[in-house]
Design an enzyme around this catalytic site. Sequence first.
Site, PDB file in Angstrom:
ATOM      1  N   HIS A  96       0.942  -1.231  -0.025  1.00 28.80           N
ATOM      2  CA  HIS A  96      -0.084   0.201   0.070  1.00 28.80           C
ATOM      3  C   HIS A  96       0.809   1.166   0.057  1.00 28.80           C
ATOM      4  O   HIS A  96       1.908   1.199   0.541  1.00 28.80           O
ATOM      5  CB  HIS A  96      -0.727  -0.138   1.255  1.00 28.80           C
ATOM      6  CG  HIS A  96      -2.066   0.981   1.126  1.00 28.80           C
ATOM      7  ND1 HIS A  96      -1.628   2.417   1.423  1.00 28.80           N
ATOM      8  CD2 HIS A  96      -3.390   1.088   0.795  1.00 28.80           C
ATOM      9  CE1 HIS A  96      -2.839   3.140   1.408  1.00 28.80           C
ATOM     10  NE2 HIS A  96      -3.751   2.193   0.834  1.00 28.80           N
ATOM     11  N   GLU A 166      -2.121   3.900  -7.292  1.00 26.98           N
ATOM     12  CA  GLU A 166      -2.647   5.150  -6.405  1.00 26.98           C
ATOM     13  C   GLU A 166      -1.692   6.398  -7.184  1.00 26.98           C
ATOM     14  O   GLU A 166      -0.757   6.247  -6.875  1.00 26.98           O
ATOM     15  CB  GLU A 166      -2.631   5.103  -5.043  1.00 26.98           C
ATOM     16  CG  GLU A 166      -3.216   6.205  -4.578  1.00 26.98           C
ATOM     17  CD  GLU A 166      -3.563   5.882  -2.833  1.00 26.98           C
ATOM     18  OE1 GLU A 166      -4.109   7.224  -2.509  1.00 26.98           O
ATOM     19  OE2 GLU A 166      -3.510   5.171  -2.525  1.00 26.98           O
TER      20      GLU A 166
END
Length: 267
Positions: A96, A166
Amino acid sequence: MSGQRKFFVIGNWKMNVDKARIDHIAKFMSAASLDPNTEAVVGCPSCYLSYARQRLPDEIAVAAQNCYKVAHGNFSGEISPAMILDSGCEWVILGHPERRTIFKEPDQLIAEKVAHAQQTGIKIIACLCETSEDREEGRTDDVLFGQMKSLAASISDWSRVVIAFEALWASNTGVLATAAQVQEALAKLRHWLRANVSDKVANSTRILYAGSVSSSNCRELAQLEDLDGFLVGSAALRPDIVDIINARRPDVSSLIAHFDRPDGRRA
């Protein structure tokens, strides 16, 4: 956007829930009409994995937000993929952007985690990210392709992997990525898979977008050719997540338009 790749939405709760909030989220998600053509997952803190699994409807899967690269040992504070599976959960988020940027996890460590997770059979959301500095200095391609190369070397079964990209410069910054910018980034990642792995993997691997996805922009983004879903942050804590899960479900107005006759009368 491909019919052969099932739409996928994961709402990542991060470190923002307790049992009461999980109960609240589970209540509105249980009451909602969720598109059965979307695979829905929530990312849960490790201490609440079993609780979330018990409270949420069966059709919503639960993911851990991280794990370590070995099965057991003297690694205080870590959890293993086997522990996640033993909690009744089938997914884990690895790499992440917050792990990469705040906790400085390098590509090599993330790749080792992915490799071990693959051995256990757990399903993986493997993340890539582009920072503001990457974009401003024109090194986005080098950074993303470097992250992809590291991940790909550790993946033996692509059917159990979802890729999430992202744009950190568009996450809670007040700046939103345009649909064209999102499509450009995702198309580059799919092209990389085609050139460096195989046509089959490029055609079948789901690629998600993260970056201030909300109920107001999800429908437009959901129509992009190379987008297969979303990794959602703050909106996952609110009923907005229902709209995002249903981003490809036709709304009432489009259904009415579909059934309108040319003469203006309803069919």
